[in-house]
Scaffold this motif. Structure first.
Motif, short mmCIF file in Angstrom:
data_model
loop_
_atom_site.label_atom_id
_atom_site.label_comp_id
_atom_site.label_asym_id
_atom_site.label_seq_id
_atom_site.Cartn_x
_atom_site.Cartn_y
_atom_site.Cartn_z
N VAL A 265 0.27 -1.27 0.30
CA VAL A 265 0.27 0.39 -0.21
C VAL A 265 0.65 1.53 -0.35
O VAL A 265 -0.04 2.35 0.00
N GLY A 266 2.18 1.06 -0.16
CA GLY A 266 3.33 2.32 0.36
C GLY A 266 3.08 2.38 -1.42
O GLY A 266 3.60 1.48 -2.18
N VAL A 267 3.19 3.54 -2.07
CA VAL A 267 2.99 4.37 -3.30
C VAL A 267 4.28 3.35 -3.08
O VAL A 267 5.11 4.48 -3.25
N PRO A 268 4.58 2.82 -4.76
CA PRO A 268 5.82 2.67 -5.57
C PRO A 268 6.78 3.94 -6.29
O PRO A 268 6.09 4.42 -7.14
N TYR A 270 9.31 3.00 -7.50
CA TYR A 270 9.70 2.10 -8.44
C TYR A 270 8.91 1.40 -9.85
O TYR A 270 7.38 1.83 -9.83
N GLU A 271 9.16 1.31 -10.80
CA GLU A 271 8.60 0.74 -11.43
C GLU A 271 9.17 -1.22 -11.95
O GLU A 271 7.75 -1.47 -12.13
N PRO B 274 8.07 -5.04 -14.87
CA PRO B 274 6.92 -3.09 -14.35
C PRO B 274 6.41 -4.05 -13.40
O PRO B 274 5.09 -5.00 -13.45
N ILE B 275 5.74 -3.86 -12.38
CA ILE B 275 5.11 -3.79 -10.92
C ILE B 275 4.65 -2.42 -10.13
O ILE B 275 3.69 -2.61 -9.56
N GLY B 276 4.55 -0.98 -11.28
CA GLY B 276 5.05 -0.19 -10.31
C GLY B 276 3.11 0.28 -10.22
O GLY B 276 2.33 -0.29 -10.77
N PHE B 277 2.82 2.15 -10.49
CA PHE B 277 2.06 2.14 -10.65
C PHE B 277 0.99 2.73 -11.78
O PHE B 277 -0.21 1.71 -11.51
N SER B 279 2.02 -0.18 -13.67
CA SER B 279 0.59 -1.61 -14.07
C SER B 279 0.80 -2.58 -13.62
O SER B 279 -0.82 -2.56 -13.33
N PHE B 281 0.15 -1.86 -9.43
CA PHE B 281 -0.60 -1.29 -8.53
C PHE B 281 -1.99 -0.52 -8.59
O PHE B 281 -2.39 -0.52 -7.92
#
Lengths: 344, 344
Positions: A265-268, A270-271, B274-277, B279, B281
């Motif tokens: 739930v912390g806004v990443p 990183y991608e 990619p796993i960030g905002f 993609s 999150f």
């Protein structure tokens, strides 16, 4: 009115701004009674360039309804309300599924809408977004009610997405307000073992009050080793990641049990990140989480706040008047304050 | 005996090898009745360097028990058995939870153990690993029974981890044996809409037979657009990824509905992704999957195979004698064969 803007990294100003007005028939204008500074506000506070500013700040507030558009019914002037940090129509297919953050009519309190670290705020999709609170609510409950807008809902989302259940083992990464309320939420859902990873004793003490059974101050490989040592070598079934930086993700991968779940739930910040055979795939680890659909959680979490079963408002350890908002950012950034509540 | 070894990329040989013997009291020796070539065998077939070879190949087999160690009970010479592609003790905490691939006593049929593309194979942890089949089983059922060792169990794992349920919408990426059996598994779990992404008509026709309602031959952005077009713009709640290459992961991210789940069973040929905002999150997408704990699924899936309710063995479209195993690799690599079954 007076309102807060971020001009660039480190430069927060409270200044005169036009009073918000009804722009669409689905809007409401809410006079802010309490707002606050969020850990996620610190991300642009660290990195935003002047070219992107100034932007209105703040997305958590309690307030009283001042005016409503022609398509908003069920609210009248003077009603005490709380809003989730993302507005939404509460009627579309995503809202009906409880995923208000994916509402096509939804959005965030930001540039083009306005911020909540202000005397008043325009609320789009007010009918679906606002939740009325009891008229005669004790003023001492206001901080806890304010956490429903974001940090308590977000902590709950972490535990909910991880499907924490009675008897569960949980690691919470991060001793900020969201991490501490993820501890509270895991406890409410019945977790038996709750390991809180954090280095600030005053915060981890509050984490113990909320239900943490163990505190791990070490970070990185040492922190992972400590969690594994506490859990018979395998880590915990759930890891709730409430930071958003890559080292926190790496700790989550290290601390989760095979077959377990990492809930972010912390806004990443990183991608790309490791998700291959050596990290998530080999041990069948599930990765979940995202921005909390706070609107879906306000009503179920409200009774426990109103009757005092839980006191999520304990995360607020400093109160400042709106004019001193920049000092609030500074104090949170310096870790002098856990979370700052703002009064008009 | 005769056994198959990979010497380096493209170089598969069937040659004489020592007969396997009981090395530990928990071993069994199984004479192979049917084995096969796996899509995952093609990964080293494409990339392995001579320095890493020769390695014994094959991890899927049906056979008859020839000998058992002193600590193996309940099996006798001549019993027809199937083994999951990963051996395990079936008694540890992970096995009891159904996560046999994380058994501390477990492992894979590989260097140091032996491969199943051979006349016989040593099975470690035989008591926990082997599952006895009915003595008088119809020979026509052997191909379907063999899929329980890996591809059917793996397709089932994809759907199971995605928690596919009645009425669900599912996209399956990949028209190899695992993808097609993921279609079958999604159908068994009640999925209403099953979109199969694949470009080989003979395979996608089999996918339709197994339950696919739509076939998308386009790939990349075009493939994503087509899935979204078929689903009112949002994608499907579940995406089962049965390939393992990065473009397949990227299609999964594009084809999954907000709040949905990507379940991977294709062995990832990448570590970072990619796993960030932007993609996973932002839209609260869950990522799950891993190597299938086939042992956990053999018993529940067996009755449907024995009574003919399902025919997962239809994925085999070529039969070769063991001596021609290299031709099997070539034919699968060239997409001339979907999956090759080997007879002694």
């Amino acid at each position: 009115m007076r309102a807060t803007f971020l001009y660039e990294a480190g430069d927060v100003r409270v200044q005169d701004a036009p009073d918000p007005v009804i722009e669409r028939p689905t809007d409401a204008i809410v006079r802010v009674v309490r707002s606050c500074v969020c850990g996620s506000d610190l991300h642009p506070y660290h990195t935003m360039s002047a070219a992107d500013g100034p932007v209105p700040m703040g997305h958590e507030f309690l307030g009283t309804v001042e005016d409503v558009g022609s398509e908003v019914s069920g609210f009248k002037r003077g009603d005490l309300v709380v809003a989730p940090f993302a507005f939404a129509d509460n009627t579309c297919e995503f809202c009906r599924e409880g995923l208000h953050t994916s509402c096509p009519q939804g959005g965030f309190f930001a540039a083009g809408v306005g911020g909540a670290q202000a005397e008043a705020v325009r609320v789009p999709q007010a009918q679906g977004t606002l939740v009325r609170l009891p008229k005669d609510v004790d003023e001492r409950l206001l901080p806890s009610l304010l956490t429903l807008a974001d940090v308590y809902a977000t902590g709950h989302h972490a535990a909910h997405q991880a499907r924490v259940e009675p008897g569960d083992s949980v690691t919470v990464i991060g001793d900020g307000a969201v991490g501490l309320l993820a501890v509270l939420s895991a406890k409410q859902l019945g977790a038996e073992r709750i390991i809180l990873m954090g280095r600030h004793k005053d915060r981890t003490d509050l984490g113990r009050y909320f239900g943490a059974t163990d505190v791990v101050a070490e970070r990185g490989e040492e922190g992972i080793a400590r969690v594994r040592e506490l859990t018979g070598g395998h880590g915990t079934r759930a890891v709730l990641e409430a930071v958003g930086h890559m080292p926190a993700y790496e700790m989550a991968v290290g601390a989760v049990r095979p077959g377990g779940v990492i809930s972010r739930v912390g806004v990443p910040q990183y991608e790309d990140a490791p998700i291959g055979f050596g990290s998530l795939f080999g041990p069948n680890v599930t990765l979940t989480g995202g921005p909390a659909p706070a609107r879906a959680y306000i009503e179920p979490l409200l009774p426990g706040v109103l009757d005092g079963t839980v006191e999520p408002g304990r995360v607020f350890d400093r109160t400042l008047p709106l004019e001193q908002t920049p000092e609030g950012y500074r104090a949170m950034d310096q870790r002098e304050a856990l979370k700052v509540i703002l009064t008009p």
